[in-house]
Scaffold this motif. Sequence first.
Motif, PDB file in Angstrom:
ATOM      1  N   HIS A  75      18.025   9.143  -6.082  1.00 12.79           N
ATOM      2  CA  HIS A  75      17.589   7.922  -6.768  1.00 12.79           C
ATOM      3  C   HIS A  75      16.249   8.098  -7.493  1.00 12.79           C
ATOM      4  N   ASN A  76      15.763   9.335  -7.542  1.00 12.79           N
ATOM      5  CA  ASN A  76      14.494   9.629  -8.231  1.00 12.79           C
ATOM      6  C   ASN A  76      13.339   8.775  -7.707  1.00 12.79           C
ATOM      7  N   ILE A  77      13.238   8.721  -6.383  1.00 12.33           N
ATOM      8  CA  ILE A  77      12.173   7.950  -5.747  1.00 12.33           C
ATOM      9  C   ILE A  77      11.051   8.891  -5.323  1.00 12.33           C
ATOM     10  N   GLY A 118       0.828  -1.191   0.000  1.00 11.38           N
ATOM     11  CA  GLY A 118       0.000   0.000   0.000  1.00 11.38           C
ATOM     12  C   GLY A 118       0.862   1.240   0.000  1.00 11.38           C
ATOM     13  N   GLY A 119       0.394   2.279   0.686  1.00 11.48           N
ATOM     14  CA  GLY A 119       1.122   3.534   0.707  1.00 11.48           C
ATOM     15  C   GLY A 119       2.531   3.409   1.260  1.00 11.48           C
ATOM     16  N   LEU A 120       2.700   2.634   2.324  1.00  9.37           N
ATOM     17  CA  LEU A 120       4.021   2.413   2.911  1.00  9.37           C
ATOM     18  C   LEU A 120       4.801   1.362   2.133  1.00  9.37           C
ATOM     19  N   GLY A 121       4.145   0.250   1.832  1.00  7.40           N
ATOM     20  CA  GLY A 121       4.829  -0.879   1.242  1.00  7.40           C
ATOM     21  C   GLY A 121       5.435  -0.591  -0.113  1.00  7.40           C
ATOM     22  N   HIS A 122       4.734   0.148  -0.959  1.00  2.08           N
ATOM     23  CA  HIS A 122       5.275   0.372  -2.300  1.00  2.08           C
ATOM     24  C   HIS A 122       6.516   1.250  -2.258  1.00  2.08           C
ATOM     25  N   VAL A 123       6.591   2.161  -1.255  1.00  2.45           N
ATOM     26  CA  VAL A 123       7.804   2.967  -1.105  1.00  2.45           C
ATOM     27  C   VAL A 123       8.930   2.106  -0.536  1.00  2.45           C
TER      28      VAL A 123
END
Length: 362
Positions: A319-321, A193-198
Amino acid sequence: MAKSPEEEHPIKAFGFAATDSFGFLSPFHFSRRENGPEDLSIQILFCGVCHSDLHSLKNDWGFTRYPIVPGHEIVGIVTKVGDNVKKFRIGQNVGVGVLVGSCEKCESCEQDLENYCPRMIFTYGATDKDGTRTYGGYSDKIVVNQRFVLKIPDNLPLDAASPLLCAGITVYSPMKYYGMVVSGKHLGVCGLGGLGHVAVKFGKAFGLKVTVISSSPGKEDEALSRLGADGFLVSTDAAKIKAAMGTMDFIIDTVSAVHSLLPLLGLLKLNGKLVTVGLPNKPLELPVFPLVFGRKLIGGSDLGGLKETQEMLDFCGKHNITADIELIKMEEINTAMERLAKSDVRYRFVIDIANSLSACKT
């Protein structure tokens, strides 16, 4: 007699607030303090929608005070600086995360861990140093002490950078603290989700092998093709979970719903670490046998201090994250909250404050 929110301070402000645990957000007039010598005044451009905003609106944790203006993933532009402000300038793009104050004197604050200060002041729903309520980023402006303002790297899009101020630091900080950054090691990310994908993006940037653990089979292609994960496990697929037992060095658990920790502990190698950053509203069971017989650790983490948050933003710039977002208008916020409650978002809602809030004034 106590003053109304609109009369507490000299600077008029406008946003969206909820007035009870039903959690419906509607137009709300209030006020901000005058800019002090250590302060920055910020015109809010974007604000991310965090799952904790939903919990707070609904009073799921039992300490919400109404009216509440949520929002702690704030990106905006500086419109005024105090006399003692040297690091920021008018016109600069900046961010404000979960905290807007702390005691600045305790052991935690002296170690740049303001997020663990016993007198930390949350960006919304807290009592500020002057005794008034703090209101968050679902609004047009905010005034913040310079210590709690962050620089946004120039190469990052402002809308997609805003969720980094909570979701980003929430996973970056434990990854650094617990040593989950060793290239070649195997990281499991529980919950996409919001945390996991980052967390997946950070893991790949650190050179880790990353496997997503999710209850949603439909997310496999996105995890592998779009986010770059190396593997995908459906948490309800007993056979595949069994085959993966003892293969992971670390797991970061981002799930905010009540769930079993036993299968996650089984996925860890000897000396493996499971770190939880989700906040379920009921206690989780702690299986002791896997900890003892596998010399495994369970830890937790809450955000990061301001120094580390700036480090995280700079890392993201290098790292363009950014977060994967759905940009919404302010008037769409209640529908977005309904979707968020169903985990129907890829992967973070961000409100386009600058281009939609003023049209909602009544």
